[in-house]
Motif scaffolding. Structure first.
Motif, mmCIF file in Angstrom:
data_model
loop_
_atom_site.group_PDB
_atom_site.id
_atom_site.type_symbol
_atom_site.label_atom_id
_atom_site.label_comp_id
_atom_site.label_asym_id
_atom_site.label_seq_id
_atom_site.Cartn_x
_atom_site.Cartn_y
_atom_site.Cartn_z
ATOM 1 N N THR A 84 -3.146 2.670 -7.428
ATOM 2 C CA THR A 84 -2.016 2.844 -6.504
ATOM 3 C C THR A 84 -2.656 3.135 -5.233
ATOM 4 N N VAL A 85 -3.974 3.523 -5.241
ATOM 5 C CA VAL A 85 -4.501 3.820 -3.838
ATOM 6 C C VAL A 85 -4.936 2.581 -3.310
ATOM 7 N N ILE A 86 -5.472 1.627 -4.019
ATOM 8 C CA ILE A 86 -5.789 0.235 -3.302
ATOM 9 C C ILE A 86 -4.545 -0.239 -2.838
ATOM 10 N N ASN A 87 -3.440 -0.144 -3.485
ATOM 11 C CA ASN A 87 -2.162 -1.058 -3.019
ATOM 12 C C ASN A 87 -1.631 -0.438 -1.787
ATOM 13 N N GLY A 88 -1.904 1.039 -1.853
ATOM 14 C CA GLY A 88 -1.294 1.752 -0.562
ATOM 15 C C GLY A 88 -1.920 1.738 0.714
ATOM 16 N N LEU A 89 -3.472 1.459 0.752
ATOM 17 C CA LEU A 89 -4.036 1.250 1.561
ATOM 18 C C LEU A 89 -4.045 -0.310 2.177
ATOM 19 N N ALA A 90 -3.658 -1.307 1.072
ATOM 20 C CA ALA A 90 -3.223 -2.567 1.675
ATOM 21 C C ALA A 90 -1.879 -2.508 2.583
ATOM 22 N N LEU A 91 -0.937 -1.665 1.966
ATOM 23 C CA LEU A 91 0.330 -1.506 2.611
ATOM 24 C C LEU A 91 0.186 -0.920 4.137
ATOM 25 N N SER A 92 -0.613 0.155 4.155
ATOM 26 C CA SER A 92 -0.765 0.975 5.430
ATOM 27 C C SER A 92 -1.371 -0.158 6.374
ATOM 28 N N ASP A 93 -2.347 -0.720 5.949
ATOM 29 C CA ASP A 93 -3.127 -1.538 6.822
ATOM 30 C C ASP A 93 -2.092 -2.682 7.468
ATOM 31 N N SER A 94 -1.399 -3.154 6.594
ATOM 32 C CA SER A 94 -0.372 -4.375 7.020
ATOM 33 C C SER A 94 0.549 -3.745 8.055
ATOM 34 N N LEU A 95 0.964 -2.403 7.640
ATOM 35 C CA LEU A 95 2.067 -1.829 8.647
ATOM 36 C C LEU A 95 1.527 -1.528 10.051
ATOM 37 N N GLU A 96 0.079 -1.103 9.937
ATOM 38 C CA GLU A 96 -0.459 -0.661 11.416
ATOM 39 C C GLU A 96 -0.555 -2.014 12.164
ATOM 40 N N SER A 97 -1.183 -3.336 11.393
ATOM 41 C CA SER A 97 -1.265 -4.541 12.019
ATOM 42 C C SER A 97 0.168 -5.066 12.520
ATOM 43 N N ASN A 98 1.107 -4.677 12.119
ATOM 44 C CA ASN A 98 2.676 -4.864 12.613
ATOM 45 C C ASN A 98 3.114 -3.767 13.672
#
Ligand code: UDP
Length: 241
Positions: A84-98
């Motif tokens: 879940t940490v891996i998935n969460g980091l991916a989401l957070s990164d995508s949020l910040e990019s947006n």
């Protein structure tokens, strides 16, 4: 879509399964799907809705499946929490990019990559418009991220728990197996228990019921569902007392 059916949500907990982060039948991360979710969350936060998300890990590993790999259950569960940490980091990164500020907070110590979960800090982040991405489940084996979502929604004083799934909501039987399955837009907790509809695991469900926390189940692939549900529009299935 429909007319308002409930009051708009001020603060919500969004649960996203790991499978919502992968292409159907695959285990890897599908960055298109992660990006699509980030865009929905951008709309939500721009409307002033405070958002925490609990991310699953089922696209990578579920503890209950580890036994047949010869891995003990508790170890498998910790591996699932790390997923879940891996998935969460991916989401957070995508949020910040947006352009959406976000913070990843974990229930297990991985302080090189995210903050520890601290209730009051999580609330402060949300008040400042940051999407809080909660990872590591509850930090204990033998639980699920559904239970995590229900517990954190109560703890963080959320108005509702939104569950993004791969189906449109709750049906009287599995729509993938039965052509005559009937869609159920509105249910009470008692009806779900009586008819044994599978919404989330029983621990998670009981927590929502006891804390009078409405659940909205909707299709993650519907690009407007989260936003509509937060506005109080009719979307998916709403379960309340
Ligand atoms: N998990 C756990 N404790 C928790 C939350 C999760 O042990 O508090 C483990 C468990 O093995 C679970 C895995 O992490 O199978 C991934 O979470 P889950 O299966 O809930 O993810 P989802 O089905 O939502 O993708």
């Amino acid at each position: 879509m429909g007319s308002p059916s409930s009051t708009p949500v001020r603060r919500l907990l969004l649960k996203v399964s790991g499978e919502g982060f992968a292409k159907e039948g695959e285990t890897a991360l599908d960055t298109d799907r992660v990006r699509a979710l980030a865009k929905q969350l951008r709309v939500l936060t721009s409307e002033g809705v405070q958002v925490a998300t609990v991310i699953g890990g089922g696209n990578i590993l579920r503890g209950a499946q580890s036994a047949h790999l010869g891995i003990t259950r508790a170890t498998g569960d910790y591996m699932g929490m790390l997923a879940t940490v891996i998935n969460g980091l991916a989401l957070s990164d995508s949020l910040e990019s947006n352009g959406v500020p976000s913070r990843v907070m974990s229930a297990i110590d991985v302080h090189k990559v995210c903050e520890p979960f601290i209730r009051r800090r999580a609330i402060r982040h949300m008040e400042k418009g940051r999407v809080v991405v909660l990872v590591g489940g509850l930090g204990n084996p033998y639980f699920t991220t559904d239970t995590t979502a229900a517990q954190r929604a109560a703890e963080l004083d959320c108005d509702a728990l939104f569950k993004a799934t791969m189906v449109d909501g709750v049906y009287d039987k599995d729509p993938k197996k039965h052509d005559d399955a009937v869609f159920l837009p509105e249910l009470s907790f008692a009806e779900v228990l009586e008819k044994q509809y599978r919404v989330m695991d029983l621990t998670a469900f009981a927590l929502c019921r006891e804390n009078d926390l409405p659940i909205v189940v909707f299709n993650m692939d519907d690009p407007d569902a989260v936003v509509q549900a937060a506005r109080g529009d009719k979307v998916g299935t709403r379960i309340s007392n």
